[in-house]
Design a protein around this motif. Structure first.
Motif, PDB file in Angstrom:
ATOM      1  N   ASP A 128      48.372  49.545  14.305  1.00 18.35           N
ATOM      2  CA  ASP A 128      47.282  50.838  14.185  1.00 18.35           C
ATOM      3  C   ASP A 128      47.037  51.198  12.370  1.00 18.35           C
ATOM      4  N   HIS A 171      44.479  49.835  22.712  1.00 14.33           N
ATOM      5  CA  HIS A 171      43.028  51.073  22.637  1.00 14.33           C
ATOM      6  C   HIS A 171      41.922  50.327  23.669  1.00 14.33           C
ATOM      7  N   TYR A 205      41.890  56.877  14.344  1.00 16.31           N
ATOM      8  CA  TYR A 205      41.665  55.356  14.673  1.00 16.31           C
ATOM      9  C   TYR A 205      40.276  55.383  14.608  1.00 16.31           C
ATOM     10  N   LEU A 246      44.281  54.904  23.705  1.00 19.17           N
ATOM     11  CA  LEU A 246      45.474  54.243  24.078  1.00 19.17           C
ATOM     12  C   LEU A 246      45.923  55.142  25.339  1.00 19.17           C
ATOM     13  N   SER A 267      47.897  48.033  20.472  1.00 22.62           N
ATOM     14  CA  SER A 267      48.746  48.951  19.723  1.00 22.62           C
ATOM     15  C   SER A 267      50.124  49.029  20.080  1.00 22.62           C
TER      16      SER A 267
END
Length: 301
Positions: A128, A171, A205, A246, A267
């Motif tokens: 990430d 994700h 994110y 997530l 991830s």
């Protein structure tokens, strides 16, 4: 004896993934278990879920073994919880690979940035962070780890992704039933392409989501973010109707009435290399840490 330094996170799931891999490939299961159990205990103490004997400095001294050169070392950092308590985290440990090579795991708050500054040849960090920092945004989506290096501008960094460790969470696209019904589309990027309106994500994110969805898909989308009132990200996404977060099993999302759609991007902990710093010895260490079971190492672009 040649020593290769490898940057690793100071705590958390990525560090545990590295230690588990080292236990498998270097036969140091006892060492890995000791570090993992110590850090989990210290996390529980910091959170108030575990009572400790002695103060943090006494425990830090107790964990040290000055007579054993290969014993793990720990250090203190400020935790970001209320009151900013001091927390014991991983500092370093040396592990023999063979009679003329050893690796030294060195704790860093941000291992990727240590490699970016050419401090070490190898490091482990979250995929990430790599996406957030250096991966180019394009109209088309980024869907696989194998496509990451191709999107790294060589003028920006010499660091490249070698392989993932397989400690994967995803994700994922999360959608309320009424939104899915309104657009009459599968819960994939196809739905995002058609959707216009508010789209809930975690602010940390944002660039990653832009990359994995593609800039064309997010045209007409306005990002919204969870607040303290929501309690967790899934509650905020349920209020908005659609978003990305997530997931492991998706159980929390379903508790909030959401449907779990496409897994958009993995991830996981990844092995990174700073290409100008990589030597033959560093490549031997990388080969040890990325075994055949993890699949083909990614090509540097």
């Amino acid at each position: 004896m040649t020593t290769v330094s490898v940057a690793v996170p100071r705590k958390g799931r990525p560090l545990e993934a590295v230690l588990d891999r080292l236990a498998e490939e270097a036969g140091v299961a006892g060492l890995a278990d000791d570090v993992i159990s110590t850090l989990r205990y210290e996390k529980a103490v910091t959170k108030g879920d575990q009572s400790a004997t002695g103060d943090v400095y006494e425990r830090l001294a107790a964990y040290s073994d000055d007579e054993e050169p290969t014993a793990p070392e720990y250090t203190l950092v400020r935790d970001d919880r209320s009151g900013m308590p001091r927390r014991i985290v991983f500092d370093s440990v040396t592990v023999p690979v063979d009679e003329d090579l050893q690796l030294r795991l060195v704790g860093r708050e941000e291992p990727f940035r240590a490699l970016r500054k050419h401090e070490m040849p190898l490091g482990f960090d979250s995929a990430d962070l790599f996406l957030e920092e250096v991966v180019e945004l394009r109209e088309e989506p980024l869907a696989e780890l194998g496509d990451v290096n191709e999107r790294v501008d060589p003028r920006d960094t010499d660091v490249r992704l070698v392989a993932g460790l397989g400690d994967t969470v995803w994700h994922s696209l999360l959608v309320a039933p009424e939104v899915a019904a309104e657009y009459d589309a599968d819960l994939t990027r196809e739905l995002v392409d058609a959707y216009e309106g508010e789209f809930c994500i975690s602010p940390r994110y944002e660039r990653l989501v832009e990359g994995v969805l593609g800039t064309a898909a997010i045209d007409g989308i306005d990002f919204t973010y969870p607040t303290d009132d929501h309690g967790d990200e899934e509650a905020a996404i349920a209020e908005t109707g659609i978003g990305v977060y997530l997931t492991v099993s998706g159980g929390t999302a379903r508790e909030h009435g959401l449907e779990v759609g496409e897994h958009l991007f993995p991830s996981e902990t990844v092995l990174l290399k700073s290409e100008p710093e990589v030597t033959e010895a560093a490549d031997r260490v990388a080969d040890l840490l990325v075994s055949a079971e993890t699949g083909t190492r990614l090509a540097a672009q």
